[in-house]
Design a protein around this motif. Structure first.
Motif: not given
Length: 415
Positions: A128-131, A155-161, A189-196
């Motif tokens: 998450r910090a890197a995103l 995944l929880r740290a990235l917003g998944v419940r 986290h919305p940046a997941v979709r645009r990150t490899r």
């Protein structure tokens, strides 16, 4: 003033030190330091260059920093909830994250394992910090995990419940997954979709079954036979719910441009993908939710960190790890180093605490000769306790066999 050592074919070059850690004894950076000291003592003209390596486990962060990446500090949650100070390594839009440094076994307070409750949440916090830092590619080293939670903490740290049948969130750990009813990815986290995302690991285990995360690695993390049964049931339920979510489009799709076919697979089929069982199932979660690709850790990191450039003009590569054994031959760090060196026509020798494979097997993977500490000290416990001194002596033996007094290497070892 140091002179260069001769490269194969009559050129001039350097000795390239590219060892992994000696687990329980020395980090890869420390191995390099003592090898260099021993070589220079035995052959002062030699030019030595350092490239400590890792295959995705402990030492991955240090390897990236040694290669010139920048350290970006992060405060994260350890495997059992205690805060830890960790970091990711950054260069040109790429972040290297070492799961072990955030929430691996070495982060267990007092070394006390929690096989049923340990979590991968801290690794997700570093991601998450890197995103948030704007990274467009994240390389996640998977070795050294303390948990078997299927990657749910990450995944929880990235917003998944993760919810039970009453809509309450599950507590951390793999045991709680038995009560999983559904997944809510609306907060991902919305940046997941645009990150490899690229996974670096050295295991190809599936998520479930006798070769899976719980059965094979659970006992190494303190799980009893009864615990393994609970963890296997939890991971099975996790895979079932993910399968249902994939079928309804609830799981986030792979990032645009992803060419990894595994990322498009779902649920129970994905649970059988090579590497899904890595890091207690973090591999599965990253493949399913982050659209990640999985790559052999050592090959990926050698390329990412610029190892081929240092091979240009090298006369000899020295690699190694604590125990050079049958597992090593399956693509661990020394074999990856030797393979890359052979492609450039550079001979490789290995140092190790102990060697449990024969010379013919080593030659088949590109290692010309192996030098164990046990040649100098037969007691393995003494080898661990006195590794720095013994390693410097062993480097002198390598210098005697492979380097001329001028610093030029022999085309083949001296007899």
């Amino acid at each position: 003033m140091s002179a260069e050592v001769a490269a194969p074919g009559g050129g001039r070059g350097h000795v390239l030190l590219a060892p992994d850690k000696f687990k329980g004894s020395l980090t890869a950076v420390e191995v390099v330091r003592h090898l260099a000291a021993g070589l220079r003592r035995a052959c002062p003209p030699v030019e030595v260059r350092a490239f400590p390596v890792a295959d995705g486990g402990e030492g991955t962060l240090d390897a990236a920093l040694s290669a010139g990446f920048t350290r970006v500090p992060v405060r994260a949650t350890g495997p059992t909830g205690a805060p830890v100070q960790t970091a990711f390594a950054y260069s040109s839009g790429v972040a290297v994250v070492e799961l072990a440094d955030a929430c691996g076994q070495r982060r267990l307070p007092g070394g006390v394992a929690d096989p049923l409750g340990a979590s991968s949440y801290g690794a997700g916090e570093v991601i998450r910090a890197a995103l948030g830092y704007g990274c467009r590619e994240i390389v996640l080293g998977l070795g050294g995990s303390a948990s078997t939670d299927g990657g749910t903490g990450l995944l929880r740290a990235l917003g998944v419940r993760l919810l039970d049948d009453r809509g309450a969130e599950l507590p951390p750990g793999g045991a709680a997954l038995c009560r999983l009813d559904r997944i809510d990815v609306s907060g991902l986290h919305p940046a997941v979709r645009r990150t490899r995302f690229v996974l670096a690991g050295d295991v190809d285990n599936p998520l479930l079954g006798p070769a899976g995360a719980a059965a094979v690695y659970g006992p190494q993390k303190g799980a009893t036979e009864a615990d393994v049964v609970v963890l296997e049931a939890g991971l099975t339920r996790w895979a079932e719910v993910v399968a249902a979510a994939c079928g309804t489009g609830a799981v986030a799709p792979a990032p645009a441009g992803s060419d990894d076919r595994q990322a498009a697979a779902g649920g129970l089929g994905l649970a059988g993908a090579p590497g899904a069982g890595a890091a207690g199932g973090v591999g599965f979660a990253a493949l399913a939710f982050l659209g990640a690709v999985f790559r052999p850790g050592i090959a990926l990191l050698l390329d990412l960190l610029g190892f081929p450039a240092l091979l240009a003009g090298a006369g000899l590569v020295i690699t190694g790890e604590g125990s050079l054994d049958a597992q090593s031959l399956r693509g661990k760090a020394p074999v990856g180093v030797a393979s890359a060196a052979a492609a450039h026509g550079v001979p490789t020798v290995a140092v190790a605490g102990q060697v449990a494979v024969g010379p013919d097997d080593l030659r088949t993977v590109g290692i010309h000769r192996a030098y164990p500490l046990t040649d100098l000290e037969p007691d393995p416990a003494v080898c661990v306790a006195q590794a720095p001194r013994l390693l410097e002596r062993l480097a002198g033996v390598v210098a005697r066999d492979w380097l001329e007094p001028s610093g030029r290497p022999h085309r083949s070892p001296a007899r």
